[in-house]
Design a protein around this motif. Structure first.
Motif, mmCIF file in Angstrom:
data_model
loop_
_atom_site.group_PDB
_atom_site.id
_atom_site.type_symbol
_atom_site.label_atom_id
_atom_site.label_comp_id
_atom_site.label_asym_id
_atom_site.label_seq_id
_atom_site.Cartn_x
_atom_site.Cartn_y
_atom_site.Cartn_z
ATOM 1 N N ALA A 9 -33.083 15.122 -19.567
ATOM 2 C CA ALA A 9 -33.373 15.957 -18.392
ATOM 3 C C ALA A 9 -32.228 16.920 -18.154
ATOM 4 N N LEU A 79 -39.742 12.752 -10.513
ATOM 5 C CA LEU A 79 -38.955 12.673 -11.738
ATOM 6 C C LEU A 79 -39.230 11.375 -12.491
ATOM 7 N N ILE A 89 -37.542 16.776 -19.656
ATOM 8 C CA ILE A 89 -37.730 17.284 -18.291
ATOM 9 C C ILE A 89 -36.764 18.454 -18.101
ATOM 10 N N VAL A 91 -35.596 21.259 -15.139
ATOM 11 C CA VAL A 91 -35.646 21.688 -13.741
ATOM 12 C C VAL A 91 -34.977 23.053 -13.649
ATOM 13 N N LEU A 113 -28.954 15.064 -13.599
ATOM 14 C CA LEU A 113 -29.490 16.114 -14.459
ATOM 15 C C LEU A 113 -28.342 16.887 -15.108
ATOM 16 N N PHE A 235 -34.144 7.274 -14.712
ATOM 17 C CA PHE A 235 -34.639 7.537 -13.363
ATOM 18 C C PHE A 235 -35.127 6.238 -12.726
#
Length: 449
Positions: A9, A79, A89, A91, A113, A235
């Motif tokens: 991520a 998430l 992932i 963002v 992240l 997560f």
């Protein structure tokens, strides 16, 4: 939802707005999707336009994450859910990395992240290294992925930028993730509220493919799943969310949806459905009657770009007036509110007669009129959201309620909420999952205070 979910991520950030975050985020997502990988993308902070590009790149709705507006619990849940099925992932940050309270950096630190910094290097050389170093070390404990130079003039320019980064002994050479050259074919066009939406451009996917092709030649673009594993985040599962009461069970909500009214969070539609509402959609630009319904939602968008058409669309106008006169609810936010007044004056100074359900005039401005997080306090709960508009409202109507403008630790008077019977209208954009009960109140003929 009980187990920890691990997934690579990253958060794509920048020192300021306009550096190319959306292009890089969407291009990276597109590159991995083309390779057969499962990618989920999110947008940090309030934003309607960037998620259109992220959805096009990934094939999935791009939800918003914000430690204040959407809340930590909601962000954690989204998430965690994405990590259960995704290979990557991504963002996209908001504004500069450390801008706002909370900032994109706060989001990165909270969830681990890894930050990829995109820097527009078009007018710099050695200073690039100072910016990269500052972004990485300004706040302790910030997970770091590396830095990507954008809008680079030449290979020689790229070499200078890489040397500026590698010349600092405190920064490992792996922090350099490559350079993207200036390329008009992959530019994403803008207008006064931000990027044009992807669905407005027939060549939108071709632009993303051009950007993905360019990115594929960089160290960032050449990372495979094994390399991405170094950015894996575990997560934690969220706590059990409270059940949404079916306060709109049996109700039909008609939602305006077209090029003039497109600012809709996917999470808002999910909340209305969770409340039990049946959703139906209509296009005011097509001059159709409001479909049979119990309540209407006029979301934000760009009515000012379609003012002559909306002014002439009497079928929609008259059927909406019948709906209001019958005492049925309307929730109109920002652009959806603008068409309800007597007149809309465009940026060229041309007046257009609007739908006349509210008294007064909306006038477009050359500069931003309001921006920032806001909350609407109702007896049914606290709705969080934001405001972002380039117009002002002049009206003799009394103000039914005001939102609160959140300015750091202070609270000030925010946007006005105007009311005519069960019609409620404001510049305020609500993020409906923040309070399903307050959301339901907007679509019921009940006292809000």
């Amino acid at each position: 939802m009980n187990a920890v979910s691990g997934c690579p991520a990253i958060l794509v950030a920048a020192p300021a707005s306009g550096q190319g975050k959306t292009t890089v985020t969407a291009a990276l997502a597109r590159l991995h999707v083309r390779a057969g990988r499962r990618v989920r993308a999110f947008k940090s902070g309030p934003d309607f336009l960037d998620p259109f590009w992220l959805e096009l790149a990934t094939g999935h709705p791009a939800h918003n994450l914000d430690l204040w507006m959407t809340g930590e619990t909601d962000a954690q849940a989204r998430l965690h859910d994405a990590a259960q099925s995704a290979d990557l992932i991504i963002v996209e940050g908001v504004m500069g990395l450390f801008d706002g309270e909370p900032s994109a950096a706060d989001l990165a630190r909270r969830f681990g992240l890894h930050v990829l910094a995109v820097i527009d290097a078009s007018a710099m050389a050695g200073t690039f290294g100072a910016l990269a170093f500052g972004l990485q070390h300004y706040r302790p404990g910030l997970p770091w992925a590396g830095v990507l130079a954008n809008r680079v003039a030449s290979e020689r320019h790229a070499d200078m930028l890489q040397s500026a980064v590698a010349g600092d002994e405190a920064v490992t050479p792996s922090v350099w993730l490559g350079a993207l050259m200036r390329e008009p074919k992959m530019a994403l066009p803008e207008r006064h509220l931000g990027l044009q939406a992807a669905h407005e451009l027939p060549d939108a996917l071709a632009r993303l493919d051009a950007a993905a092709d360019a990115l594929s030649a960089t160290p960032l673009g050449q990372m495979d799943l094994a390399a991405l594993a170094s950015w894996t985040v575990a997560f934690e599962p969220p706590s059990q969310a409270a059940a949404v009461p079916p306060l709109l069970a049996g109700k039909t909500v008609a939602i305006a949806r077209d090029a003039a009214f497109s600012f809709v969070y996917a999470a808002n539609l999910d909340t209305l459905r969770a409340l039990g509402a049946r959703l139906t959609f209509f296009s005011p630009l097509a001059n159709v009657r409001v479909p049979p319904c119990d309540a209407v939602w006029l979301p934000g968008g760009y009515p000012e770009l379609h003012a002559p058409t909306l002014a002439a669309n009497h079928t929609t106008r008259d059927s909406l007036a019948e709906h209001v006169e019958a005492g049925r609810p309307v929730w109109a936010e920002c652009g959806g509110m603008m068409v309800l007044f007597d007149e809309l004056v465009d940026r060229a100074g041309n007046p257009h007669a609007m739908w006349g359900l509210l008294r007064g005039r909306i006038s477009m401005q050359a500069r931003l009129a309001a921006l920032g997080p806001q909350r609407l306090m109702l007896s049914a709960g606290e709705l969080r959201g934001h405001t972002f508009h380039y117009s002002i409202c002049e009206t003799p109507m009394p103000v039914a309620l005001h939102t609160d403008a959140m300015r750091g630790g202070a609270v000030a008077a925010g946007e006005a909420l105007h009311q005519r019977g069960a019609l409620r209208a404001s510049y305020f954009h609500a993020w409906m999952p923040s309070s399903p009960s307050a959301t339901a109140a907007l679509f019921l003929n009940e006292d809000l205070s």
